[in-house]
Scaffold this active site. Sequence first.
Site, PDB file in Angstrom:
ATOM      1  N   ARG A 120      42.666   6.825  31.828  1.00 12.56           N
ATOM      2  CA  ARG A 120      43.533   7.575  30.912  1.00 12.56           C
ATOM      3  C   ARG A 120      44.562   8.402  31.675  1.00 12.56           C
ATOM      4  O   ARG A 120      44.323   8.839  32.788  1.00 12.56           O
ATOM      5  CB  ARG A 120      42.690   8.529  30.056  1.00 12.56           C
ATOM      6  CG  ARG A 120      41.954   7.824  28.967  1.00 12.56           C
ATOM      7  CD  ARG A 120      41.423   8.809  27.952  1.00 12.56           C
ATOM      8  NE  ARG A 120      40.384   9.680  28.483  1.00 12.56           N
ATOM      9  CZ  ARG A 120      40.059  10.839  27.951  1.00 12.56           C
ATOM     10  NH1 ARG A 120      40.727  11.298  26.902  1.00 12.56           N
ATOM     11  NH2 ARG A 120      39.081  11.566  28.461  1.00 12.56           N
ATOM     12  N   ARG A 133      40.712   7.817  24.759  1.00 11.79           N
ATOM     13  CA  ARG A 133      40.010   6.638  25.283  1.00 11.79           C
ATOM     14  C   ARG A 133      40.358   5.407  24.453  1.00 11.79           C
ATOM     15  O   ARG A 133      40.388   4.292  24.951  1.00 11.79           O
ATOM     16  CB  ARG A 133      38.491   6.881  25.269  1.00 11.79           C
ATOM     17  CG  ARG A 133      38.005   7.859  26.332  1.00 11.79           C
ATOM     18  CD  ARG A 133      36.491   8.020  26.273  1.00 11.79           C
ATOM     19  NE  ARG A 133      35.988   8.951  27.290  1.00 11.79           N
ATOM     20  CZ  ARG A 133      35.895  10.254  27.141  1.00 11.79           C
ATOM     21  NH1 ARG A 133      36.306  10.813  26.003  1.00 11.79           N
ATOM     22  NH2 ARG A 133      35.411  11.017  28.095  1.00 11.79           N
ATOM     23  N   ILE A 151      30.963   0.649  31.918  1.00 10.62           N
ATOM     24  CA  ILE A 151      31.593   1.952  32.136  1.00 10.62           C
ATOM     25  C   ILE A 151      32.999   1.970  31.525  1.00 10.62           C
ATOM     26  O   ILE A 151      33.489   3.007  31.102  1.00 10.62           O
ATOM     27  CB  ILE A 151      31.655   2.258  33.654  1.00 10.62           C
ATOM     28  CG1 ILE A 151      30.237   2.465  34.210  1.00 10.62           C
ATOM     29  CG2 ILE A 151      32.538   3.469  33.945  1.00 10.62           C
ATOM     30  CD1 ILE A 151      30.179   2.577  35.726  1.00 10.62           C
ATOM     31  N   ASP A 164      28.264  12.247  30.712  1.00  5.34           N
ATOM     32  CA  ASP A 164      28.116  13.298  29.699  1.00  5.34           C
ATOM     33  C   ASP A 164      26.884  14.153  29.987  1.00  5.34           C
ATOM     34  O   ASP A 164      26.908  15.379  29.849  1.00  5.34           O
ATOM     35  CB  ASP A 164      28.010  12.679  28.304  1.00  5.34           C
ATOM     36  CG  ASP A 164      29.191  11.784  27.975  1.00  5.34           C
ATOM     37  OD1 ASP A 164      30.311  12.135  28.376  1.00  5.34           O
ATOM     38  OD2 ASP A 164      28.986  10.734  27.343  1.00  5.34           O
ATOM     39  N   ARG A 167      27.659  16.386  33.021  1.00  4.91           N
ATOM     40  CA  ARG A 167      28.475  17.531  32.637  1.00  4.91           C
ATOM     41  C   ARG A 167      27.632  18.562  31.880  1.00  4.91           C
ATOM     42  O   ARG A 167      27.735  19.767  32.126  1.00  4.91           O
ATOM     43  CB  ARG A 167      29.645  17.077  31.764  1.00  4.91           C
ATOM     44  CG  ARG A 167      30.735  16.381  32.558  1.00  4.91           C
ATOM     45  CD  ARG A 167      31.887  15.927  31.677  1.00  4.91           C
ATOM     46  NE  ARG A 167      32.924  15.308  32.506  1.00  4.91           N
ATOM     47  CZ  ARG A 167      33.624  14.233  32.160  1.00  4.91           C
ATOM     48  NH1 ARG A 167      33.410  13.653  31.005  1.00  4.91           N
ATOM     49  NH2 ARG A 167      34.545  13.740  32.973  1.00  4.91           N
ATOM     50  N   HIS A 215      30.363   8.034  23.463  1.00  8.85           N
ATOM     51  CA  HIS A 215      30.979   8.455  24.726  1.00  8.85           C
ATOM     52  C   HIS A 215      32.470   8.710  24.529  1.00  8.85           C
ATOM     53  O   HIS A 215      33.311   8.155  25.227  1.00  8.85           O
ATOM     54  CB  HIS A 215      30.741   7.377  25.801  1.00  8.85           C
ATOM     55  CG  HIS A 215      31.289   7.734  27.153  1.00  8.85           C
ATOM     56  ND1 HIS A 215      30.868   8.837  27.855  1.00  8.85           N
ATOM     57  CD2 HIS A 215      32.238   7.136  27.920  1.00  8.85           C
ATOM     58  CE1 HIS A 215      31.530   8.905  29.004  1.00  8.85           C
ATOM     59  NE2 HIS A 215      32.370   7.880  29.062  1.00  8.85           N
TER      60      HIS A 215
END
Length: 258
Positions: A23, A29, A59, A92, A95, A119
């Site tokens: 991105r 996304r 991924i 995720d 994080r 996601h």
Amino acid sequence: TGDDLTKALDGCDVVVIPAGVPRKPGMTRDDLFNINASIVKNLVAGCAKACPKACILIISNPVNSTVPIAAEVLKAAGVFDPSKLFGVTTLDVCRARTFVAEAKGLDPLSTNVPVVGGHAGTTIVPLLSQTNPSISAFSDEERDALTQRIMFGGDEVVQAKAGGGSATLSMAYTGAHFADRVMAGLAGESGVTECTFVNTNKIDGCDFFALPVTLGKSGVETIHDYGTVTAYEEKLIADMKGDLIAQAKKGVEWAKAN
């Protein structure tokens, strides 16, 4: 491509697919969809031909759509095994545990926060109430800020890189971690449980959902429920389900049309 792809994939037990474009600022996304959908389709078609029994770890974003695309490609080839297809949502979880550990003065490596759903943005639902080790309750303000930051941590990185792409080092770290855990399960290690985006009928209306999954010798061994959650977390899940279902449907419909 072609014979090179077949040679690269021949005999693989685990295939990790991070290929595609990242991105840039202002992109969601979903904006990556048209480019990355074709890339994922071609690579998964190669897997169906060269290593149909391999565990495939997706991924490439948007994961909420590319994993359903992969499933359709495998179905069309007659080799779809839902226990072998994974959307990698480990970033995720990383994080979540990092931000929670920072907020509570814990070691991030010994902190675990399950993250369920999807996601992308609001489909990423951190279950802060299930943080392990158990912690003192967050104030509503802390909870809201942490939840928002976990959901949109990817946007934070995209903006900070100012056109230089999206998360790279953290994605490499978490992608490698998840692949390692899949291989640990394949090797017979017991008690290997990770959150991952899988094909499941556990969530009403959703064909794909990220849940805690025990990994074993054939890939997915057990898909677990997300367990007891707070009313706040339950509402986050309920509110995002429509988007998650639509994003999966978009992938399925694209795969059937292409």
